[in-house]
Design an enzyme around this catalytic site. Structure first.
Site: not given
Length: 271
Positions: A158, A171
């Protein structure tokens, strides 16, 4: 000329023809993984689909069957955080197919958290799914692919791994570590004929990003993400990041001094 040719050569073997290619997508029940399965099915790939939920996988497999010209997609449920589950499915696929051409490790989790909301359980759930699970999977795959002398692994990271962002307290670090892992894998595996791709999406409309309560710039559909990934495979790129009008800005932010980066991120996010 030899050195120049080496610099111009793509980091990975480009993947262009999909008909008959043996592709295993882990994290295929929704979002990017499901869209990628449908896209590759339409191009004639042989597919195995994995995630935790069988029912959702079977629906994706049915969608793929409607688009495929060949054998139906295989449904192989597993929990990526259980290394023994992954190894068992690997063995079944090798017995059926005789090898693997591409494994896409797309399974992941996201929980928006600020620093004061952290808990040991939330930390471990995210890191186990986003980092340790994929690392265990590669440990199970690397000997097979090295023995083949060909094939590819794609790790879905990501752009949140590019730098610290509010609400990505666990995350973001898990995806930053995954990017480092992918780079190290490429150094080891590319000389043995095994390609390693790092997929770095921006915001994509999936069940995970539905938890966000803030504006997501350059939001894409899963179908758009799948097309960008396939285009990246065709280029032989190491990192496939998209949409570029958004990801290039984030890549440039990494070069800013932290005294500029921190206030800019706070201003842009409002957090």
């Amino acid at each position: 000329m030899g050195a120049l040719a080496a610099l111009l050569r793509p980091p990975n073997a480009p993947i262009r023809g999909w008909r008959g290619r043996r592709v295993w997508i882990v994290g295929a029940s929704s979002g990017i993984g499901a869209a990628l399965a449908r896209t590759l099915a339409a191009r004639g790939a042989r597919l195995a689909l994995s995630a935790r939920g069988r029912e959702a996988l079977e629906k994706v497999a049915a969608d793929c069957g409607a688009a495929m010209d060949g054998e139906p997609a295989l449904v192989e449920p597993l929990d990526l955080t259980r290394a023994e589950d992954f190894a068992a499915v690997r063995d079944r696929l090798l017995a059926r197919w005789g090898g693997l051409d591409l494994v896409v490790l797309n399974a992941g989790t996201y929980r928006p958290l600020r620093a004061w909301e952290l808990t040991p359980a939330a930390i471990r759930d995210t890191v186990n799914t986003n980092l340790i699970g994929p690392m265990d999977a590669v440990a199970a795959l690397a000997p097979t692919l090295c023995a083949q002398g060909e094939g590819a692994i794609a790790l879905v990271g990501s752009v949140a791994g590019y730098g610290g962002l509010p609400k990505a307290t666990v995350y973001g670090p898990s995806k930053a570590a995954l990017a480092n892992f992918a780079e190290t894998l490429h150094l080891d595996l590319a000389p043995r004929g095994v390609s390693v791709f790092l997929i770095s999406p921006g915001f994509v409309a999936t069940p995970l990003t539905a938890a966000n309560d803030f504006h997501m710039p350059a939001l894409q559909t899963p179908a758009q993400a799948a097309e960008a990934i396939v285009a990246g495979f065709a280029r032989g790129a190491f990192e496939i990041h998209f949409p570029r009008r958004f990801t290039m800005v984030l890549r440039l932010l990494r070069w800013l001094p932290r005294r500029l980066y921190f206030p800019l991120v706070r201003k842009v996010t409002g957090l």
